[in-house]
Scaffold this active site. Structure first.
Site, PDB file in Angstrom:
ATOM      1  N   SER A   1       0.813  -1.218   0.000  1.00  0.00           N
ATOM      2  CA  SER A   1       0.000   0.000   0.000  1.00  0.00           C
ATOM      3  C   SER A   1       0.849   1.272   0.000  1.00  0.00           C
ATOM      4  O   SER A   1       0.342   2.343  -0.366  1.00  0.00           O
ATOM      5  CB  SER A   1      -0.948   0.012   1.208  1.00  0.00           C
ATOM      6  OG  SER A   1      -0.216  -0.124   2.414  1.00  0.00           O
TER       7      SER A   1
ATOM      8  N   ASP B   1      -3.188   6.193  11.825  1.00  0.00           N
ATOM      9  CA  ASP B   1      -2.340   5.688  10.739  1.00  0.00           C
ATOM     10  C   ASP B   1      -1.047   6.486  10.745  1.00  0.00           C
ATOM     11  O   ASP B   1      -1.008   7.641  10.315  1.00  0.00           O
ATOM     12  CB  ASP B   1      -3.048   5.835   9.388  1.00  0.00           C
ATOM     13  CG  ASP B   1      -2.220   5.280   8.229  1.00  0.00           C
ATOM     14  OD1 ASP B   1      -1.064   4.869   8.460  1.00  0.00           O
ATOM     15  OD2 ASP B   1      -2.721   5.273   7.089  1.00  0.00           O
TER      16      ASP B   1
ATOM     17  N   HIS C   1       1.297   5.304   6.535  1.00  0.00           N
ATOM     18  CA  HIS C   1       1.087   5.914   5.225  1.00  0.00           C
ATOM     19  C   HIS C   1       1.291   7.427   5.317  1.00  0.00           C
ATOM     20  O   HIS C   1       1.433   7.980   6.406  1.00  0.00           O
ATOM     21  CB  HIS C   1      -0.311   5.576   4.704  1.00  0.00           C
ATOM     22  CG  HIS C   1      -0.532   4.104   4.522  1.00  0.00           C
ATOM     23  ND1 HIS C   1      -1.038   3.310   5.527  1.00  0.00           N
ATOM     24  CD2 HIS C   1      -0.282   3.293   3.472  1.00  0.00           C
ATOM     25  CE1 HIS C   1      -1.102   2.057   5.096  1.00  0.00           C
ATOM     26  NE2 HIS C   1      -0.650   2.016   3.861  1.00  0.00           N
TER      27      HIS C   1
END
Length: 434
Positions: free
Chosen positions: A161, A409, A412
């Protein structure tokens, strides 16, 4: 007669005296000049010493925490800096009042989880920094020039990702020139391809988190129903079947290897990583990662590929006061200086394996005439704990309750954000062979 001889002798003596006086003056002048030069050069040595000392101290006392062999890494960095050699990955984040070249409003390719501004992140200072290598000039990514150079070419970002995160950054910058058209996606929209029609340039992202064949029993939110089954001796055909179609590739992996996984070799269970409920040999993720990377590089080395291939190192996370599942967060609002944020032990192991395996592979690639390059973003990314979505992975997470407990998160990257600097470095490596 005697008087005449005396006059002649006096005249001769005056001549000798004048000559000697001239010689004495000349000798004294030479001595004086020499002394002055000595003083000047001696002072110059002192000046150079004073100028270089802080530089050496900075290298010695602020090493990048990226390896178990810190003294060797420090020496290598110090030597590169002092020799003036260009290393695009050694530098500092400096303020940049110009800000990003795109916003969440001008780019439609940003996924919701990375759209920090739309999701309500209240600060924007993290947008106003740029990466500056210490011994190199690094121009901003030029989308016009890039697309002209990439006419009739193909790119692929192969990995997890974070590769998808990166391709969105790429698309946002390039779409300032021409908006890309999506021409392919798989069922889950994890592997996709876009076309820039005026340039016949395509860029793909291929979902292959292990780069090897794996059965993954996990939903989009990371909830698993069973252990991952990884065949460490079989590369993932999702990228090997397309390998010859791409002129430029960026491979990356690492993060998924820390998950609970059963390892297969020759279709037989070999062992596992973190499977206490199974009666399997605990081999550790480092064993599997090294094995698969070796297979990936061997495949590349035997390919006779004519384009350019990059291997991107794993990006570090910045969870503090816990992990993603135990209340960990990333609340910082600006970059940190080199050495002020340490790699986790897991990231240290991943990075060390990557550097060792790519070092062996690039040496062989050079002999074979293959263009294989290390894209080592670990250290520069480590200095950006401010660049993650944090709780703003979700839309307006505190709208109903300012004390709501939200999963953060811290892996990312916000878009726009620090990941955009990766494009600057890539273009410089591509243009100048660095």
């Amino acid at each position: 007669m005697l008087k005449k001889m005396l006059l002649h002798w006096k005249s001769w003596w005056r001549s000798i005296y004048k000559q000697n006086h001239f010689i004495l003056k000349l000798g004294f002048s030479v001595l004086l000049v020499g002394l002055v030069f000595r003083l000047l050069f001696s002072r110059s040595d002192v000046i150079l010493e004073v100028q270089e000392t802080p530089f050496v101290q900075e290298t010695l006392f602020s090493p990048p925490p990226v390896s178990f062999n810190l003294p060797e890494i420090v020496d290598q960095i110090g030597n590169e800096e002092q020799s003036g050699r260009c290393n695009l990955f050694i530098g500092d984040w400096i303020p940049d009042p110009t800000g990003p070249v795109y916003t969440n409003e001008t780019c439609k390719f940003i996924e919701d989880h990375q759209n920090c501004m739309k999701n309500g992140r209240p600060d924007n200072g993290y947008l106003y920094w740029t990466w500056k290598p210490r011994n190199c000039k690094l121009p901003r990514f030029n989308p016009h020039k890039f697309l002209q150079l990439m006419s009739n070419k193909t790119w692929a970002l192969i990995g997890d990702s974070i590769s998808r995160n990166h391709v969105q950054s790429f698309l946002c910058v390039l779409s300032k020139v021409e908006e890309a058209i999506e021409v392919y996606h798989d069922k889950e929209y994890r592997s996709r391809r876009w076309l820039f029609p005026s340039y016949n340039f395509t860029i793909s992202v291929i979902w292959s988190p292990f780069l090897a064949q794996a059965a993954i029993f996990e939903d989009y939110n990371g909830v698993s129903t069973s252990e991952i089954e990884l065949h460490i001796d079989k590369l993932d055909t999702s990228w090997t079947d397309q390998f010859k179609n791409f002129d430029y590739m960026i491979f990356a992996s690492g993060e998924w290897y820390v998950k609970t996984t059963i390892y297969y070799e020759n279709d037989t269970v070999l062992g596992c990583h973190y499977c206490p409920k199974k009666n399997f040999t605990e081999l550790g993720f480092n064993f599997a990662y090294r094995k698969v990377l070796g297979n990936v590089f061997n495949y590349i080395l035997s390919s006779n590929h004519k384009g350019m291939i990059f291997f991107r190192t794993a990006t570090p996370d910045h969870f503090e006061n816990g992990e993603w599942f135990s209340g960990g967060s990333c609340k910082r609002t600006e970059p940190v200086k080199e050495g002020n944020f340490s790699l986790s032990e897991v990231n240290k192991i991943l990075h060390e394996i990557e550097l060792e395996e790519i070092d062996k592979a690039t040496a062989k690639a050079l002999e074979k005439g293959l263009n294989l390059k290390l894209f080592d973003i670990t250290s520069l990314s480590l200095m950006r704990p401010d660049g993650h979505p944090g709780p703003y992975r979700h839309f307006q997470p505190f709208a109903k309750d300012k004390n709501a407990k939200v999963i953060n998160d811290c892996l990312h990257w916000c878009l726009p954000g620090p990941i955009d600097a990766w494009n600057d470095i890539l273009m410089e490596m591509m243009l100048n062979g660095l």
